[in-house]
Design an enzyme around this catalytic site. Structure first.
Site, PDB file in Angstrom:
ATOM      1  N   TRP A 168       5.651 -18.680  95.104  1.00  0.00           N
ATOM      2  CA  TRP A 168       5.634 -17.752  93.965  1.00  0.00           C
ATOM      3  C   TRP A 168       4.398 -16.860  94.020  1.00  0.00           C
ATOM      4  CZ3 TRP A 168       7.119 -22.889  93.564  1.00  0.00           C
ATOM      5  CH2 TRP A 168       8.456 -23.096  93.163  1.00  0.00           C
ATOM      6  N   HIS A 188       8.476 -18.169  86.888  1.00  0.00           N
ATOM      7  CA  HIS A 188       9.839 -18.687  86.737  1.00  0.00           C
ATOM      8  C   HIS A 188       9.985 -19.279  85.335  1.00  0.00           C
ATOM      9  CE1 HIS A 188       8.345 -22.721  88.789  1.00  0.00           C
ATOM     10  NE2 HIS A 188       7.521 -22.290  87.869  1.00  0.00           N
ATOM     11  N   ARG A 215       6.580 -11.410  89.241  1.00  0.00           N
ATOM     12  CA  ARG A 215       5.978 -11.794  90.521  1.00  0.00           C
ATOM     13  C   ARG A 215       5.247 -10.618  91.151  1.00  0.00           C
ATOM     14  NH1 ARG A 215      10.717 -15.880  92.805  1.00  0.00           N
ATOM     15  NH2 ARG A 215      10.754 -17.090  90.880  1.00  0.00           N
ATOM     16  N   GLN A 229      15.631 -14.804  84.445  1.00  0.00           N
ATOM     17  CA  GLN A 229      16.168 -16.086  84.899  1.00  0.00           C
ATOM     18  C   GLN A 229      16.826 -16.832  83.748  1.00  0.00           C
ATOM     19  OE1 GLN A 229      13.090 -18.478  86.776  1.00  0.00           O
ATOM     20  NE2 GLN A 229      13.414 -17.469  88.758  1.00  0.00           N
ATOM     21  N   VAL A 272      11.985 -31.185  91.709  1.00  0.00           N
ATOM     22  CA  VAL A 272      13.256 -31.920  91.746  1.00  0.00           C
ATOM     23  C   VAL A 272      13.337 -32.764  93.021  1.00  0.00           C
ATOM     24  CG1 VAL A 272      14.695 -30.485  90.250  1.00  0.00           C
ATOM     25  CG2 VAL A 272      14.311 -29.786  92.625  1.00  0.00           C
ATOM     26  N   ALA A 326      18.264 -30.281  86.785  1.00  0.00           N
ATOM     27  CA  ALA A 326      17.724 -28.976  86.399  1.00  0.00           C
ATOM     28  C   ALA A 326      18.290 -27.923  87.336  1.00  0.00           C
ATOM     29  CB  ALA A 326      16.199 -28.975  86.476  1.00  0.00           C
TER      30      ALA A 326
HETATM   31  N1  DAH Z   1      12.234 -22.060  89.491  1.00  0.00           N
HETATM   32  C1  DAH Z   1      12.889 -21.820  90.751  1.00  0.00           C
HETATM   33  C2  DAH Z   1      12.578 -20.401  91.229  1.00  0.00           C
HETATM   34  O1  DAH Z   1      12.196 -19.585  90.437  1.00  0.00           O
HETATM   35  C3  DAH Z   1      14.377 -22.002  90.632  1.00  0.00           C
HETATM   36  C4  DAH Z   1      14.736 -23.428  90.410  1.00  0.00           C
HETATM   37  C5  DAH Z   1      15.014 -24.266  91.482  1.00  0.00           C
HETATM   38  C6  DAH Z   1      14.826 -23.938  89.133  1.00  0.00           C
HETATM   39  C7  DAH Z   1      15.372 -25.587  91.301  1.00  0.00           C
HETATM   40  C8  DAH Z   1      15.181 -25.272  88.923  1.00  0.00           C
HETATM   41  C9  DAH Z   1      15.462 -26.081  90.039  1.00  0.00           C
HETATM   42  O2  DAH Z   1      15.270 -25.805  87.712  1.00  0.00           O
HETATM   43  O3  DAH Z   1      15.813 -27.378  89.833  1.00  0.00           O
HETATM   44  O4  DAH Z   1      12.753 -20.123  92.393  1.00  0.00           O
END
Ligand code: DAH
Length: 358
Positions: A168, A188, A215, A229, A272, A326
């Site tokens: 990020w 995010h 970003r 998002q 995760v 998630a």
């Molecule tokens: N936050 C991640 C992104 O911005 C996307 C994401 C991936 C969210 C896996 C989640 C997850 O909740 O389990 O690239």
């Protein structure tokens, strides 16, 4: 017939007098501009004590010869003036009508059309996505766009100096504390996983969190420095990967069509375990391979996984008892796939020729 003429009356025998009455009457009539003035004029000349009436009345006092001569003329003048009144009355009525007509407003005419607004294409897709999860029992909540390093990274198992931070590119807020910059524009919506669990002492948790993320990024057809998002989180007893897959398959079919196939592929996200990306079979080529799916037959639409047990423990949940899933998706990507849009920058360039197509 020796009666003395009334001195108050005009001299009926005087031809001059009738000529004078005629010319005065006609020029005054000319100046008459409304019905009231016309009535005053009529009374002044033709009324019971009008100038011409008095002349006619005075005829009886004249010698017979003169009476005939003057009488004939006076009667002609009377007819002429009476006709003039009627003519004038008609003309006044006509011009009043014309004035009214000119000022007439047709209140039944439609007004000038107002330009009609519409929802931005990302708002439309965002609403459809949220509706879909709301119908499955998820609650919609929101969180701050200016976030602490703690929620955006640390609490999601992305420690300082860990290579995972490089996933990020971050816009930091120009605010220092203890020699560090602890605030940023969230990269995010995942920090809301932590926020929601902290505010929910005990599961179940079922939320979706929409919002803008930022970003530090050079823009190109698939990257913007801001995008939208939707984060999803479900925590409860007995939640498994099958629940995640079922939930996301239902979502994919509602947004991309009932025949969609979904597949997971391993991916890495620090918060995760296991982590994965969700793919759907390409709805354009039906899996045969085309430009949209880079000739793979599959299209990646989001990241997902099972909530890391360390995260559950850190917010005070018993990770032996509770599990959760998630997911997080970019709404522009979903909208681009749905509508066949090839450049994310079109969403935010304020070009109405583009926006009006949706
Ligand atoms: N936050 C991640 C992104 O911005 C996307 C994401 C991936 C969210 C896996 C989640 C997850 O909740 O389990 O690239």
């Amino acid at each position: 017939m020796a009666a003395t003429p009334d001195p108050a009356l005009p001299m009926p025998s005087d031809n001059e007098s009738l000529t004078q009455i005629e010319s005065q009457a006609l020029s005054e009539l000319d100046a008459v501009a409304n019905d009231d003035a016309l009535e005053r004029w009529r009374v002044a000349y033709l009324g019971r004590r009008g100038r011409l009436t008095l002349v006619l009345r005075g005829l009886a006092d004249l010698p017979i010869e003169e009476r005939r001569r003057v009488g004939a003329r006076a009667n002609r003048l009377k007819q002429q003036l009476e006709a003039s009144v009627e003519e004038k009355r008609a003309r006044l009525a006509q011009s009043a009508g014309e004035a009214l007509n000119a000022e007439r407003i047709d209140v039944t005419l439609p007004g000038p059309p107002l330009p009609r607004g519409r929802l931005h294409p990302t708002t439309q897709t965002l609403r459809d996505v949220l509706d879909c999860f709301v119908s499955m029992g998820f609650q919609v909540v929101e969180g701050p766009e200016i976030e602490w390093d703690h929620y955006n990274f640390e609490a999601l198992r992305i420690p300082r100096d860990h290579p995972a931070r490089d996933m990020w590119d971050t816009l930091w807020i120009d605010y220092e504390k203890d020699g560090e910059r602890p605030m940023l524009l969230r990269t995010h919506t995942s920090p809301n996983q932590i926020r929601v669990m902290e505010q929910t002492p005990e599961p179940p948790v079922r939320v979706v969190v929409p919002g803008k993320v930022y970003r530090y990024e050079a823009t190109d057809p698939t990257h913007e420095w801001m995008h939208i998002q939707v984060e999803g989180l479900a925590v409860d007893e007995g939640i498994s990967l099958a629940d995640l897959k079922g939930t996301l398959a239902d979502f994919a079919r509602r947004i991309f069509g009932p025949d969609r196939k979904v597949a997971f592929r391993c991916d890495y996200f620090p918060f995760v375990e296991p982590g994965m990306e969700l793919r759907i079979d390409c709805f354009l080529c039906g899996g045969e391979g085309c430009r949209t799916c880079s000739h793979s037959g599959w299209i990646e639409i989001l990241g997902a996984g099972m909530v890391h047990p360390e995260i559950l423990d850190a917010v005070g949940y018993d990770s032996e008892r509770y599990t959760g899933f998630a997911f997080g998706m970019g709404i522009e990507r979903i909208a681009m796939l749905r509508h066949g849009i090839e450049d994310i920058r079109l969403f935010y360039s304020n070009d109405l020729r583009f926006l009006r197509q949706f």
